[in-house]
Design an enzyme around this catalytic site. Sequence first.
Site, PDB file in Angstrom:
ATOM      1  N   VAL A 102       1.532  51.367  45.598  1.00  0.00           N
ATOM      2  CA  VAL A 102       1.380  50.123  44.849  1.00  0.00           C
ATOM      3  C   VAL A 102       2.248  50.201  43.607  1.00  0.00           C
ATOM      4  CG1 VAL A 102      -0.213  48.664  43.542  1.00  0.00           C
ATOM      5  CG2 VAL A 102      -0.967  49.731  45.677  1.00  0.00           C
ATOM      6  N   ASP A 104       7.254  52.123  38.189  1.00  0.00           N
ATOM      7  CA  ASP A 104       7.958  53.391  38.389  1.00  0.00           C
ATOM      8  C   ASP A 104       7.147  54.596  37.934  1.00  0.00           C
ATOM      9  OD1 ASP A 104      10.202  52.020  39.413  1.00  0.00           O
ATOM     10  OD2 ASP A 104      10.971  51.699  37.381  1.00  0.00           O
ATOM     11  N   ARG A 105       5.847  54.449  37.923  1.00  0.00           N
ATOM     12  CA  ARG A 105       4.930  55.529  37.550  1.00  0.00           C
ATOM     13  C   ARG A 105       5.105  56.000  36.103  1.00  0.00           C
ATOM     14  NH1 ARG A 105       2.898  53.652  41.448  1.00  0.00           N
ATOM     15  NH2 ARG A 105       1.866  54.784  43.133  1.00  0.00           N
ATOM     16  N   MET A 106       5.714  55.168  35.265  1.00  0.00           N
ATOM     17  CA  MET A 106       5.828  55.475  33.834  1.00  0.00           C
ATOM     18  C   MET A 106       4.636  54.838  33.115  1.00  0.00           C
ATOM     19  SD  MET A 106       8.373  57.462  33.473  1.00  0.00           S
ATOM     20  CE  MET A 106       8.799  57.394  31.743  1.00  0.00           C
TER      21      MET A 106
END
Length: 219
Positions: A15, A197-199
């Site tokens: 996701v 972007d998982r940041m």
Amino acid sequence: MSEATTSITLPAMRVSYERSALGEGDLAATWHEQLQLWLDEATNAGLLEPNAMVLATADPSGRPSSRTVLAKGLDERGLVFFTNYTSAKSHDLMATRYASTTFPWYGLQRQAHVRGTVEKVSHAETTEYWESRPRGSQLGAWASPQSRVVTGRPTLESALNKIERQFTDTERVPVPPHWGGWRIRPEEVEFWQGRQDRMHDRLRFRLGRDGWETERVAP
């Protein structure tokens, strides 16, 4: 589902978190005000049981356990839930006096983590909450030997029937001596907001020598 299918499907499940952001300027002045704000937003968003939290404990050997409980109190002193004092979780808490809990608000792509020492709440606090519970929940608390092995569902039903008969003529069911509240007194409270972007944004209130501090943690 076969093992092969599962191994292919799970890595592909992904996701992109793009719903919101969390900056230092967005935080409330205190951890409990910020947690209350996010609880209110989860409630207003219609999430199922927004006060549900995953409670993690460890036994004296360090073996962890986790389960979902419901938060029933929140103020500057800490976060409160209620349970059977003879349960596995209570044995862990009495042994280590430490707990961690997570609110998993997936629908808002956010989480909150609370970690700290624990203490039993006062009898007055327990009684106040107990009297707000439905009668069926009160009777269930009396009947269930929580965390103990039972021979089957009929054993539980029989125990409940016995308690129902015991309190048939009792208007107000008393608090069981083995039941009450635990308060987690936070040392750290982290607010996690999913980002692209998982940041992710991770902002944490941490209790230091001079009081509460806030800091950003890398995702």
